[in-house]
Design a protein around this motif. Sequence first.
Motif, short mmCIF file in Angstrom:
data_model
loop_
_atom_site.label_atom_id
_atom_site.label_comp_id
_atom_site.label_asym_id
_atom_site.label_seq_id
_atom_site.Cartn_x
_atom_site.Cartn_y
_atom_site.Cartn_z
N PHE A 91 -13.13 -24.92 23.02
CA PHE A 91 -13.65 -23.78 22.26
C PHE A 91 -12.50 -23.13 21.49
O PHE A 91 -11.33 -23.38 21.76
N ALA A 92 -12.87 -22.29 20.54
CA ALA A 92 -11.88 -21.61 19.71
C ALA A 92 -11.89 -20.12 20.02
O ALA A 92 -12.94 -19.53 20.26
N VAL A 93 -10.71 -19.55 20.01
CA VAL A 93 -10.54 -18.10 20.12
C VAL A 93 -9.82 -17.67 18.84
O VAL A 93 -8.72 -18.15 18.55
N ALA A 94 -10.45 -16.81 18.09
CA ALA A 94 -9.88 -16.39 16.81
C ALA A 94 -8.71 -15.44 17.00
O ALA A 94 -8.75 -14.55 17.85
N ALA A 95 -7.68 -15.64 16.22
CA ALA A 95 -6.57 -14.69 16.15
C ALA A 95 -6.94 -13.67 15.08
O ALA A 95 -6.91 -13.97 13.89
N VAL A 96 -7.34 -12.49 15.50
CA VAL A 96 -7.79 -11.48 14.55
C VAL A 96 -6.64 -10.76 13.88
O VAL A 96 -6.82 -10.10 12.86
N ALA A 97 -5.46 -10.90 14.43
CA ALA A 97 -4.27 -10.29 13.84
C ALA A 97 -3.05 -11.02 14.37
O ALA A 97 -3.10 -11.68 15.39
N GLY A 98 -1.97 -10.88 13.66
CA GLY A 98 -0.72 -11.50 14.09
C GLY A 98 0.38 -11.21 13.08
O GLY A 98 0.12 -10.67 12.01
N ALA A 99 1.57 -11.58 13.45
CA ALA A 99 2.71 -11.39 12.55
C ALA A 99 2.49 -12.22 11.29
O ALA A 99 2.17 -13.42 11.38
N GLU A 100 2.64 -11.62 10.15
CA GLU A 100 2.38 -12.30 8.87
C GLU A 100 3.18 -13.59 8.74
O GLU A 100 2.66 -14.62 8.33
N ALA A 101 4.45 -13.54 9.11
CA ALA A 101 5.29 -14.73 8.99
C ALA A 101 4.79 -15.85 9.91
O ALA A 101 4.76 -17.02 9.52
N TYR A 102 4.38 -15.50 11.13
CA TYR A 102 3.90 -16.51 12.06
C TYR A 102 2.59 -17.12 11.57
O TYR A 102 2.42 -18.34 11.58
N LEU A 103 1.65 -16.29 11.13
CA LEU A 103 0.37 -16.81 10.64
C LEU A 103 0.57 -17.69 9.41
O LEU A 103 -0.12 -18.68 9.24
N GLY A 104 1.53 -17.33 8.56
CA GLY A 104 1.86 -18.18 7.41
C GLY A 104 2.41 -19.52 7.86
O GLY A 104 2.10 -20.56 7.27
N TRP A 105 3.24 -19.50 8.90
CA TRP A 105 3.81 -20.73 9.43
C TRP A 105 2.70 -21.61 10.01
O TRP A 105 2.70 -22.82 9.81
N VAL A 106 1.74 -21.00 10.72
CA VAL A 106 0.62 -21.78 11.26
C VAL A 106 -0.13 -22.46 10.12
O VAL A 106 -0.43 -23.65 10.18
N ALA A 107 -0.45 -21.70 9.08
CA ALA A 107 -1.18 -22.28 7.94
C ALA A 107 -0.40 -23.43 7.31
O ALA A 107 -0.95 -24.47 6.99
N ALA A 108 0.91 -23.24 7.15
CA ALA A 108 1.74 -24.27 6.51
C ALA A 108 1.88 -25.51 7.37
O ALA A 108 1.83 -26.64 6.87
N THR A 109 2.05 -25.34 8.68
CA THR A 109 2.29 -26.50 9.55
C THR A 109 1.02 -27.23 9.96
O THR A 109 1.10 -28.32 10.50
N THR A 110 -0.12 -26.64 9.69
CA THR A 110 -1.37 -27.32 10.04
C THR A 110 -2.12 -27.83 8.82
O THR A 110 -3.23 -28.31 8.94
N SER A 111 -1.50 -27.74 7.67
CA SER A 111 -2.15 -28.27 6.47
C SER A 111 -2.23 -29.80 6.60
O SER A 111 -1.42 -30.41 7.28
N PRO A 112 -3.23 -30.41 5.98
CA PRO A 112 -3.37 -31.87 6.08
C PRO A 112 -2.10 -32.59 5.58
O PRO A 112 -1.42 -32.12 4.66
#
Length: 85
Positions: free
Chosen positions: A59-80
Amino acid sequence: MHRRPGAGPTGIARSWLRPASRRWPGEEWQLLLKTHPDRFTELEAHLVAHHPWKNPEVFAVAAVAGAEAYLGWVAATTSPLPAAE
């Protein structure tokens, strides 16, 4: 295959397992995988296809908030991954 910025076991979970009307205490490892919401369906399909249980707890648990730099890193490192040419 799947790119994700973080994965690791959170420890042993002791629970009451209840398949087919029987109930007994059991232990299972819980694994925390962090990925971008756009990648969840792909990750879920992989986990379900390779898990030994017929109905794994995925199941998924949404991260409703987080450090901007960390969330950007997640988006960048999980891109196809780029397609091989």
